[in-house]
Scaffold this active site. Structure first.
Site, PDB file in Angstrom:
ATOM      1  N   PRO A 132       0.812  -1.223   0.000  1.00  0.00           N
ATOM      2  CA  PRO A 132       0.000   0.000   0.000  1.00  0.00           C
ATOM      3  C   PRO A 132       0.851   1.282   0.000  1.00  0.00           C
ATOM      4  O   PRO A 132       0.511   2.253  -0.657  1.00  0.00           O
ATOM      5  CB  PRO A 132      -0.830  -0.124   1.281  1.00  0.00           C
ATOM      6  CG  PRO A 132      -0.934  -1.604   1.518  1.00  0.00           C
ATOM      7  CD  PRO A 132       0.357  -2.182   1.019  1.00  0.00           C
ATOM      8  N   GLY A 135       4.695   1.508  -3.840  1.00  0.00           N
ATOM      9  CA  GLY A 135       4.382   1.161  -5.234  1.00  0.00           C
ATOM     10  C   GLY A 135       5.588   1.514  -6.077  1.00  0.00           C
ATOM     11  O   GLY A 135       6.534   0.731  -6.194  1.00  0.00           O
ATOM     12  N   ARG A 268      11.186  -4.987 -19.254  1.00  0.00           N
ATOM     13  CA  ARG A 268      10.129  -4.035 -19.642  1.00  0.00           C
ATOM     14  C   ARG A 268       9.646  -4.177 -21.085  1.00  0.00           C
ATOM     15  O   ARG A 268       8.464  -3.961 -21.362  1.00  0.00           O
ATOM     16  CB  ARG A 268      10.581  -2.599 -19.355  1.00  0.00           C
ATOM     17  CG  ARG A 268      10.469  -2.319 -17.885  1.00  0.00           C
ATOM     18  CD  ARG A 268      10.926  -0.949 -17.477  1.00  0.00           C
ATOM     19  NE  ARG A 268      10.676  -0.798 -16.043  1.00  0.00           N
ATOM     20  CZ  ARG A 268      11.363  -0.007 -15.261  1.00  0.00           C
ATOM     21  NH1 ARG A 268      12.350   0.731 -15.739  1.00  0.00           N
ATOM     22  NH2 ARG A 268      11.072   0.078 -13.978  1.00  0.00           N
ATOM     23  N   ARG A 293     -18.537   0.502 -42.525  1.00  0.00           N
ATOM     24  CA  ARG A 293     -19.581   1.406 -42.036  1.00  0.00           C
ATOM     25  C   ARG A 293     -19.756   2.572 -43.026  1.00  0.00           C
ATOM     26  O   ARG A 293     -18.781   3.250 -43.378  1.00  0.00           O
ATOM     27  CB  ARG A 293     -19.169   1.959 -40.671  1.00  0.00           C
ATOM     28  CG  ARG A 293     -19.981   3.124 -40.161  1.00  0.00           C
ATOM     29  CD  ARG A 293     -21.329   2.694 -39.681  1.00  0.00           C
ATOM     30  NE  ARG A 293     -22.068   3.829 -39.115  1.00  0.00           N
ATOM     31  CZ  ARG A 293     -23.372   3.803 -38.876  1.00  0.00           C
ATOM     32  NH1 ARG A 293     -24.098   2.726 -39.184  1.00  0.00           N
ATOM     33  NH2 ARG A 293     -23.981   4.845 -38.341  1.00  0.00           N
ATOM     34  N   GLY A 365     -17.654   5.052 -33.286  1.00  0.00           N
ATOM     35  CA  GLY A 365     -18.783   5.878 -32.853  1.00  0.00           C
ATOM     36  C   GLY A 365     -19.502   5.248 -31.672  1.00  0.00           C
ATOM     37  O   GLY A 365     -18.862   4.694 -30.764  1.00  0.00           O
ATOM     38  N   GLY A 366     -20.847   5.304 -31.707  1.00  0.00           N
ATOM     39  CA  GLY A 366     -21.653   4.770 -30.596  1.00  0.00           C
ATOM     40  C   GLY A 366     -21.355   3.306 -30.335  1.00  0.00           C
ATOM     41  O   GLY A 366     -21.286   2.860 -29.188  1.00  0.00           O
ATOM     42  N   GLU A 389       4.475  -2.543 -13.789  1.00  0.00           N
ATOM     43  CA  GLU A 389       5.893  -2.686 -14.177  1.00  0.00           C
ATOM     44  C   GLU A 389       6.561  -1.311 -14.327  1.00  0.00           C
ATOM     45  O   GLU A 389       7.390  -1.105 -15.204  1.00  0.00           O
ATOM     46  CB  GLU A 389       6.020  -3.464 -15.487  1.00  0.00           C
ATOM     47  CG  GLU A 389       5.876  -4.971 -15.339  1.00  0.00           C
ATOM     48  CD  GLU A 389       7.151  -5.650 -14.856  1.00  0.00           C
ATOM     49  OE1 GLU A 389       7.048  -6.488 -13.948  1.00  0.00           O
ATOM     50  OE2 GLU A 389       8.241  -5.329 -15.375  1.00  0.00           O
ATOM     51  N   THR A 391       5.257   2.922 -13.728  1.00  0.00           N
ATOM     52  CA  THR A 391       4.335   3.824 -14.434  1.00  0.00           C
ATOM     53  C   THR A 391       5.091   4.573 -15.544  1.00  0.00           C
ATOM     54  O   THR A 391       6.328   4.595 -15.572  1.00  0.00           O
ATOM     55  CB  THR A 391       3.756   4.861 -13.454  1.00  0.00           C
ATOM     56  OG1 THR A 391       4.846   5.672 -12.983  1.00  0.00           O
ATOM     57  CG2 THR A 391       3.052   4.214 -12.274  1.00  0.00           C
TER      58      THR A 391
HETATM   59  C1  LIG Z   1      -3.749  -4.755 -12.260  1.00  0.00           C
HETATM   60  C2  LIG Z   1      -2.447  -4.639 -11.544  1.00  0.00           C
HETATM   61  C3  LIG Z   1      -1.627  -5.737 -11.427  1.00  0.00           C
HETATM   62  C4  LIG Z   1      -0.421  -5.641 -10.711  1.00  0.00           C
HETATM   63  N1  LIG Z   1       0.331  -6.763 -10.531  1.00  0.00           N
HETATM   64  C5  LIG Z   1       1.365  -6.706  -9.640  1.00  0.00           C
HETATM   65  C6  LIG Z   1       2.036  -7.898  -9.238  1.00  0.00           C
HETATM   66  O1  LIG Z   1       1.741  -8.985  -9.708  1.00  0.00           O
HETATM   67  N2  LIG Z   1       3.012  -7.807  -8.297  1.00  0.00           N
HETATM   68  C7  LIG Z   1       3.373  -6.608  -7.738  1.00  0.00           C
HETATM   69  O2  LIG Z   1       4.260  -6.607  -6.893  1.00  0.00           O
HETATM   70  N3  LIG Z   1       2.790  -5.454  -8.128  1.00  0.00           N
HETATM   71  C8  LIG Z   1       1.778  -5.481  -9.053  1.00  0.00           C
HETATM   72  N4  LIG Z   1       1.127  -4.318  -9.407  1.00  0.00           N
HETATM   73  C9  LIG Z   1       1.542  -3.060  -8.786  1.00  0.00           C
HETATM   74  C10 LIG Z   1       2.086  -2.039  -9.768  1.00  0.00           C
HETATM   75  O3  LIG Z   1       3.371  -2.380 -10.164  1.00  0.00           O
HETATM   76  C11 LIG Z   1       1.989  -0.655  -9.070  1.00  0.00           C
HETATM   77  O4  LIG Z   1       0.620  -0.307  -9.080  1.00  0.00           O
HETATM   78  C12 LIG Z   1       2.818   0.394  -9.741  1.00  0.00           C
HETATM   79  O5  LIG Z   1       4.176   0.138  -9.534  1.00  0.00           O
HETATM   80  C13 LIG Z   1       2.504   1.808  -9.240  1.00  0.00           C
HETATM   81  O6  LIG Z   1       2.488   1.876  -7.858  1.00  0.00           O
HETATM   82  P1  LIG Z   1       1.247   2.578  -7.116  1.00  0.00           P
HETATM   83  O7  LIG Z   1       0.010   1.977  -7.664  1.00  0.00           O
HETATM   84  O8  LIG Z   1       1.472   2.480  -5.662  1.00  0.00           O
HETATM   85  O9  LIG Z   1       1.283   4.079  -7.579  1.00  0.00           O
HETATM   86  P2  LIG Z   1       2.157   5.268  -6.919  1.00  0.00           P
HETATM   87  O10 LIG Z   1       3.567   4.855  -6.842  1.00  0.00           O
HETATM   88  O11 LIG Z   1       1.488   5.744  -5.686  1.00  0.00           O
HETATM   89  O12 LIG Z   1       2.019   6.388  -8.051  1.00  0.00           O
HETATM   90  C14 LIG Z   1       0.872   7.245  -8.158  1.00  0.00           C
HETATM   91  C15 LIG Z   1       1.162   8.263  -9.252  1.00  0.00           C
HETATM   92  O13 LIG Z   1       2.290   9.080  -8.868  1.00  0.00           O
HETATM   93  C16 LIG Z   1       3.281   9.022  -9.873  1.00  0.00           C
HETATM   94  N5  LIG Z   1       4.615   9.100  -9.262  1.00  0.00           N
HETATM   95  C17 LIG Z   1       5.089   8.404  -8.197  1.00  0.00           C
HETATM   96  N6  LIG Z   1       6.369   8.723  -7.951  1.00  0.00           N
HETATM   97  C18 LIG Z   1       6.727   9.625  -8.890  1.00  0.00           C
HETATM   98  C19 LIG Z   1       7.927  10.322  -9.195  1.00  0.00           C
HETATM   99  N7  LIG Z   1       9.040  10.162  -8.464  1.00  0.00           N
HETATM  100  N8  LIG Z   1       7.936  11.182 -10.245  1.00  0.00           N
HETATM  101  C20 LIG Z   1       6.816  11.358 -10.994  1.00  0.00           C
HETATM  102  N9  LIG Z   1       5.664  10.716 -10.766  1.00  0.00           N
HETATM  103  C21 LIG Z   1       5.607   9.857  -9.733  1.00  0.00           C
HETATM  104  C22 LIG Z   1       3.068   7.696 -10.582  1.00  0.00           C
HETATM  105  O14 LIG Z   1       3.640   7.680 -11.875  1.00  0.00           O
HETATM  106  C23 LIG Z   1       1.548   7.604 -10.590  1.00  0.00           C
HETATM  107  O15 LIG Z   1       1.046   8.351 -11.671  1.00  0.00           O
HETATM  108  C24 LIG Z   1      -0.042  -4.391 -10.167  1.00  0.00           C
HETATM  109  C25 LIG Z   1      -0.873  -3.274 -10.316  1.00  0.00           C
HETATM  110  C26 LIG Z   1      -2.063  -3.392 -10.966  1.00  0.00           C
HETATM  111  C27 LIG Z   1      -2.965  -2.174 -11.063  1.00  0.00           C
END
Ligand SMILES: Cc1cc2nc3c(=O)[nH]c(=O)nc-3n(C[C@H](O)[C@H](O)[C@H](O)COP(=O)(O)OP(=O)(O)OC[C@H]3O[C@@H](n4cnc5c(N)ncnc54)[C@H](O)[C@@H]3O)c2cc1C
Length: 409
Positions: A132, A135, A268, A293, A365-366, A389, A391
């Site tokens: 939580p 990320g 990646r 269409r 479209g729709g 993997e 953002t």
């Molecule tokens: C469907 C799904 C499957 C997943 N599967 C896995 C899995 O199997 N195992 C696992 O371990 N994880 C998994 N993840 C986790 C995923 O890798 C994270 O959601 C991702 O790394 C982003 O972390 P966060 O969601 O906490 O976002 P945050 O890190 O809180 O980011 C929120 C926003 O802030 C931006 N941000 C944060 N820091 C910076 C910075 N320094 N500069 C600029 N912008 C920034 C981010 O780009 C984003 O737009 C999964 C996520 C999803 C949604």
């Protein structure tokens, strides 16, 4: 090193066509149903296991393709079929790679077969790193692993989130802090064997897209695993931690960081290839629709406003694929990623998928806005590529830091 060519060889074409057939005949027809059910498509995974697509052997074969194109080609075709189902098929691979990268031969031989099961009793595995509060900022991880010398066991406590296959996996690979002073260098990975007491599924997320892929929290409460479940073994961990402490004292640490970065650069492009698959699928639907269409007495593609959009969509998809292939080729040939080319490919391909699937909705479209046509689902699915993997912002950060050598924040 393989000779440079833009053409797939006969063997690659054969594999591609075989995968495409599976994606078209088995995955695509099941896509809408499993998206609505928001459940793991076990029967489809089982079909994939029967034909040999759901197995470590298959991915190992693709991984060792000397051109580097085996994995991106496989990902593109499967995700062309459907992103949610394809992620259910390849998600176990994430955990398997964690074991392959860090595990001993014995650990690989023991755990990877249990991750996949067999065609009569398929299993899945989960890779649990995100939390939580950790990320993008992996170093903020809180899940702790403490060694109990008396019993030669590790005791894991913490909450993981966003784990693909979390809670329904036979085998969970969990990343935990073993030395909080060392930041991300003080992390280690552990196998949590099937039915280990203390591991439970937290909330299962209801998602925007890739809904056929199970995503959930994983709660670890005094989870005890044998010492042999530490990937790589205790001796190797102790050596690595000692080196990291030395470097921290000397103010270094770059080499460890560079090794981790190189691993990400190599993995990646596979996510980029998934995005190319989704983008291509939506583009194909849009092209077909635009030629059939009719409005104002002629096919809508007769208008430059529509035709040029399709031209741009296809150009971006091909450019994305070329970036993915280049980075995959670099990884397999040990080329240094001096411009973060792996991150570049993931960034461009995932942004392309989001844009192209949106354009596809516009062209339909729709109809594009309804679940009668698949582009609505593809657009929801595509949104994941710019998030997991790393953002898009994190990819840009990595690219900018690599190009400039500056600690950009
Ligand atoms: C469907 C799904 C499957 C997943 N599967 C896995 C899995 O199997 N195992 C696992 O371990 N994880 C998994 N993840 C986790 C995923 O890798 C994270 O959601 C991702 O790394 C982003 O972390 P966060 O969601 O906490 O976002 P945050 O890190 O809180 O980011 C929120 C926003 O802030 C931006 N941000 C944060 N820091 C910076 C910075 N320094 N500069 C600029 N912008 C920034 C981010 O780009 C984003 O737009 C999964 C996520 C999803 C949604």
């Amino acid at each position: 090193m393989a000779e440079f060519t833009m053409e797939l060889n006969d063997e690659q074409k054969e594999v591609r066509d075989w995968l495409h057939g599976f994606a078209a005949d088995v995955i695509r027809p099941a896509a809408a149903e499993w998206d609505e059910r928001e459940e793991t498509p076990w029967p489809v995974i089982q079909e994939a296991a029967k034909v040999g697509i759901y197995s470590l052997d298959f991915y190992a074969q693709q991984y060792f393709d000397p051109t580097g194109l085996g994995i991106p080609m496989a990902m593109e075709e499967l995700f062309w079929g459907d992103a949610g189902i394809a992620l259910s098929i390849v998600g176990t691979g994430l955990a398997a790679v964690g074991v392959l990268a860090n595990g001993t031969e014995e650990q690989i031989g023991t755990w990877i077969p249990q991750m996949y099961g067999d065609a009569n009793d398929v299993k899945v595995a989960a890779f649990c790193s995100s939390e939580p509060d950790a990320g993008s900022d992996v170093a903020s991880m809180r899940t702790r692993a403490v060694y109990d010398e008396a019993t030669d066991e590790w005791v894991l406590n913490g909450t993981k989130t966003w784990a693909t296959n979390g809670g329904i996996a036979n085998v969970h690979v969990v990343v935990a802090v073993v030395d909080a002073e060392l930041g991300s260098k003080g992390h280690a990975s552990f196998i949590v064997p099937p039915n280990t007491p203390g591991l439970s599924q937290g909330q299962k997320f209801k998602k925007h897209g890739i809904r056929a892929s199970h995503t959930a929290e994983v709660v670890l409460e005094n989870v005890r695993v044998p010492g042999s479940c530490l990937l790589g073994g205790k001796e190797k961990l102790d050596e690595r931690l000692a080196r990291a402490r030395e470097r921290a004292k000397a103010g270094g640490g770059e080499r460890v960081k560079n090794a981790a970065m190189a691993t990400f650069e190599a993995s990646r492009p596979a996510v980029g290839a998934m995005a190319v698959g989704t983008a291509r699928a939506a583009y194909e639907v849009a092209l077909e629709y635009a030629t059939t269409r009719e409005q104002f007495g002629r096919p809508i593609i007769d208008n430059q406003g529509v035709a040029f959009q399709l031209a741009d969509m296809r150009t971006s998809i091909d450019a994305a694929r070329l970036l993915v292939w280049r980075a995959s080729w670099m990884a397999v040939n040990g080329k240094p990623f001096t411009a973060a080319e792996g991150s570049m490919s993931k960034l461009f391909a995932s942004e392309t998928a989001k844009k192209v699937t949106g354009q596809a909705i516009q062209i339909l479209g729709g109809n594009g806005y309804t679940r009668e046509y698949p582009v609505e689902r593809m657009h929801r699915d595509a949104a994941i590529y710019t998030i997991f993997e790393g953002t898009s912002e994190i990819q840009r950060l990595v690219i900018a830091r690599t190009l400039s050598g500056m600690p950009i924040r």
